[in-house]
Design an enzyme around this catalytic site. Structure first.
Site, short mmCIF file in Angstrom:
data_model
loop_
_atom_site.label_atom_id
_atom_site.label_comp_id
_atom_site.label_asym_id
_atom_site.label_seq_id
_atom_site.Cartn_x
_atom_site.Cartn_y
_atom_site.Cartn_z
N HIS A 172 0.44 40.58 -3.11
CA HIS A 172 0.26 39.47 -3.78
C HIS A 172 -1.45 39.29 -4.23
O HIS A 172 -2.05 39.66 -3.13
CB HIS A 172 0.45 38.31 -3.09
N TYR A 202 1.40 26.62 -2.06
CA TYR A 202 1.12 25.57 -1.30
C TYR A 202 1.17 24.22 -1.85
O TYR A 202 0.33 23.97 -2.76
CB TYR A 202 -0.42 25.74 -0.70
N PRO A 258 -0.14 27.48 11.05
CA PRO A 258 0.13 28.81 10.25
C PRO A 258 -0.46 28.30 8.72
O PRO A 258 -0.26 29.34 7.85
CB PRO A 258 1.72 28.84 10.29
N LYS A 293 -3.02 32.94 9.44
CA LYS A 293 -4.05 33.66 10.04
C LYS A 293 -3.41 34.17 11.68
O LYS A 293 -4.16 35.02 12.10
CB LYS A 293 -5.13 32.70 10.43
N TYR A 336 -8.91 33.42 3.31
CA TYR A 336 -7.44 33.60 3.27
C TYR A 336 -7.09 35.00 3.10
O TYR A 336 -6.28 35.69 3.96
CB TYR A 336 -6.82 32.87 1.98
P1 FAS Z 1 3.77 36.83 20.60
O1 FAS Z 1 3.87 35.52 20.86
O2 FAS Z 1 4.23 37.24 19.40
O3 FAS Z 1 4.06 37.89 21.59
C1 FAS Z 1 3.86 37.56 23.02
C2 FAS Z 1 4.88 38.15 23.97
O4 FAS Z 1 4.64 38.01 25.21
C3 FAS Z 1 6.50 37.63 23.38
O5 FAS Z 1 7.19 38.81 23.12
C4 FAS Z 1 6.74 37.01 24.70
O6 FAS Z 1 8.13 37.08 24.96
C5 FAS Z 1 5.94 37.50 25.71
N1 FAS Z 1 5.61 37.08 26.68
C6 FAS Z 1 5.56 35.58 27.16
N2 FAS Z 1 5.42 35.27 28.45
C7 FAS Z 1 5.54 36.26 29.12
C8 FAS Z 1 5.89 36.61 30.44
N3 FAS Z 1 5.64 36.02 31.49
N4 FAS Z 1 5.92 38.15 30.94
C9 FAS Z 1 6.24 39.01 29.85
N5 FAS Z 1 5.92 38.64 28.56
C10 FAS Z 1 6.08 37.54 28.32
N6 FAS Z 1 1.43 33.21 12.06
C11 FAS Z 1 1.51 33.22 10.94
O7 FAS Z 1 0.48 33.86 10.50
N7 FAS Z 1 2.25 32.65 10.07
C12 FAS Z 1 3.24 31.90 10.47
O8 FAS Z 1 4.01 31.46 9.62
C13 FAS Z 1 3.46 31.89 11.61
N8 FAS Z 1 4.74 31.13 12.20
C14 FAS Z 1 4.92 31.29 13.62
C15 FAS Z 1 6.00 30.42 14.10
C16 FAS Z 1 6.19 30.24 15.54
C17 FAS Z 1 7.41 29.74 16.20
C18 FAS Z 1 5.27 30.74 16.49
C19 FAS Z 1 5.42 30.76 17.83
C20 FAS Z 1 3.93 31.37 16.08
C21 FAS Z 1 3.95 31.48 14.40
N9 FAS Z 1 3.01 32.62 14.09
C22 FAS Z 1 2.64 32.60 12.49
C23 FAS Z 1 1.92 33.02 14.85
C24 FAS Z 1 2.54 34.39 15.35
O9 FAS Z 1 2.91 35.02 14.31
C25 FAS Z 1 1.55 35.02 16.12
O10 FAS Z 1 0.17 34.76 15.86
C26 FAS Z 1 1.88 36.28 16.54
O11 FAS Z 1 3.26 36.43 16.97
C27 FAS Z 1 0.80 36.65 17.64
O12 FAS Z 1 1.32 37.77 18.31
P2 FAS Z 1 1.01 37.88 19.87
O13 FAS Z 1 -0.45 37.84 20.20
O14 FAS Z 1 1.69 39.49 20.08
O15 FAS Z 1 1.85 37.01 20.56
C1 PHB Z 2 5.48 32.91 5.70
O1 PHB Z 2 5.85 33.55 4.83
O2 PHB Z 2 5.98 32.79 6.98
C2 PHB Z 2 4.01 32.16 5.77
C3 PHB Z 2 3.23 32.44 4.90
C4 PHB Z 2 2.07 31.74 4.51
C5 PHB Z 2 1.59 30.82 5.59
C6 PHB Z 2 2.47 30.52 6.69
C7 PHB Z 2 3.87 31.17 6.75
O3 PHB Z 2 0.48 30.00 5.67
#
Ligand code: FAS
Ligand code: PHB
Length: 394
Positions: free
Chosen positions: A72, A201, A292, A296, A382
């Site tokens: 994009h 957005y 989100p 980032k 961004y």
């Molecule tokens: P993660 O949370 O992905 O991974 C952490 C891992 O540690 C998990 O697998 C968990 O099960 C494990 N863990 C936790 N406790 C533990 C324990 N006690 N023992 C062992 N393992 C354990 N980012 C965006 O950019 N755009 C979005 O739209 C977006 N939507 C999101 C929606 C949700 C519901 C969440 C929670 C996050 C969202 N994020 C989004 C952010 C997300 O993408 C994170 O930035 C990304 O997963 C970060 O990766 P990790 O740091 O690996 O953490």
């Molecule tokens: C998504 O596609 O999940 C998404 C894209 C842009 C954002 C947040 C989430 O800022």
């Protein structure tokens, strides 16, 4: 058992770190609370910065991404009656890539499995020990119920917001700052071709809406809702009605289709410092959470690992402590840049407060569209700043 680096968490941060360390000849063990299938099934982020894609290519995990990701040039900003494209490539020379986190996690897991990575899934009672010594360890109960202990030279907490690793930093040494927002996101995954070529957005009096996507056949949407909102109160029809209202533009129609998944996602900003204590390092959501709106979260986790992997390589392979000593400060500079940008995008686009607030938001949106310098500031943040050091001159 003994290893060089014990990694808690098998999300993007933990998996990418194990891959980069392996490429540097450094062995690691991953310990994960959930099953591999559960980790792969979590629907989260969707946008990768070009710096993230470059790193994933260098890490040898981008083959499928290079075939399937959608490039994009920018995004659309919208408010009632106006939808304006912001061309990041024109403004910064960079593009962003649509590639779901579920796909990236599957790619990373496949590469690690093929490399013979030792990983314990469905582990419980995970705990960090002796982080402030040169003989740290983690203990846990594995999926069979057997008690395990991993002795390591370094422990890395990649265990997300709810993980235990940050607790291993003494309270007196740990600072945490947090901002809870007065709204949440209702996330929707739908089997319907996107009604736009790039993300929209949209500011609206009813609340923010985002039209994203996962492929040419699957769209991803978000609606601003109250944090107390229950997903049971949002029928598919109500979701489509509200998305159509908030994204409405003369001459444009939102295509609808079967909803595959819907959930209410909390929004918060959270930073814990330092990101290193003795032989314990934190990376990704274990150390920071951003709303989100700025896309980032995942990119910040990748950026942490991009700095941490060479720092641990210098420490464990070359005996050089400088990069590891600098890790927390280096990573936190980008963390705060991304935290500010995510907060700024969130407060500009989400309806809250009174009419005065609404006029401030609309004025900010018009400024971004009308001023090349304001547009470039959004585009640079961004599309992503260079990893490790490019985010500021301070
Ligand atoms: P993660 O949370 O992905 O991974 C952490 C891992 O540690 C998990 O697998 C968990 O099960 C494990 N863990 C936790 N406790 C533990 C324990 N006690 N023992 C062992 N393992 C354990 N980012 C965006 O950019 N755009 C979005 O739209 C977006 N939507 C999101 C929606 C949700 C519901 C969440 C929670 C996050 C969202 N994020 C989004 C952010 C997300 O993408 C994170 O930035 C990304 O997963 C970060 O990766 P990790 O740091 O690996 O953490
Ligand atoms: C998504 O596609 O999940 C998404 C894209 C842009 C954002 C947040 C989430 O800022």
């Amino acid at each position: 058992m003994r290893t060089r680096v014990a990694i808690i968490g098998s999300g993007p941060a933990g998996l990418l770190l194990s891959q980069l360390l392996d490429l540097a000849g450094i062995e690691s063990v991953i310990v994960e609370r959930q099953s591999a299938d559960h980790v792969k099934s979590r629907i989260r982020a969707g946008i990768l910065e070009s710096a993230s894609v470059d790193l994933l290519r260098r890490a040898g995990v981008a083959d499928r991404l290079d075939r399937a990701a959608i490039e994009h040039r920018g995004i659309y900003l919208q408010w009632p009656g106006r939808r304006q494209h912001l061309d990041f490539t024109e403004l910064t020379g960079q593009a962003v890539y649509v590639y779901g986190q579920t796909e990236l996690t599957a790619d990373l897991m496949a590469v690690r499995e093929k490399a013979g990575q030792l990983a314990f899934y469905e582990a419980t009672d995970v705990a960090v020990h002796d982080a402030d010594t040169d003989r740290p360890s983690i203990t846990f109960v594995d999926a069979t119920g057997a008690a395990r202990r991993v002795d390591a030279e370094v422990v890395v907490g990649c265990d997300g917001y709810h993980g235990p690793s940050k607790q291993a930093i003494p309270v007196g040494l740990r600072q945490t700052v947090e901002r809870a927002y007065p709204f949440a996101w209702l996330g929707v995954l739908a089997q319907v071709p996107p009604s736009t070529d790039e993300l929209i957005y949209a500011w609206h009096p009813n609340g923010f809406a985002l039209h994203s996507m996962r492929s040419e056949q699957v769209s991803r949407f978000y609606l601003q809702v109250d944090p107390s909102e229950r997903i049971e109160d949002w029928s598919d029809d109500r979701i489509w009605d509200e998305l159509s209202t908030r994204l409405a533009l003369d001459g444009w129609t939102l295509r609808t289709g079967p909803i595959l998944e819907k959930s209410v996602l909390p929004m918060r900003s959270f930073v814990t410092t330092p990101m290193r204590h003795g032989r314990l390092f934190l990376a990704g959501d274990a150390a920071h959470i951003v709303p989100p709106t700025g896309a980032k979260g995942l990119n910040l986790a990748i950026a942490d690992v991009a700095v941490l992997a060479p720092a641990l390589t210098a420490l464990l392979r070359d005996g050089s402590t400088g990069p590891a000593d600098a890790y927390s400060d280096t990573a936190l500079r980008r963390v705060w840049r991304s935290t500010h940008f995510s907060w700024w995008m969130t407060t500009m686009l989400h309806r809250h407060g009174d009419d005065f607030d609404a006029q401030l938001q609309l004025s900010q949106l018009r400024r971004v569209i009308d001023s090349p310098s304001a547009a470039r500031e959004l585009a640079e943040n961004y599309a992503g700043l260079p990893i490790a050091g490019g985010e500021d001159r301070g």
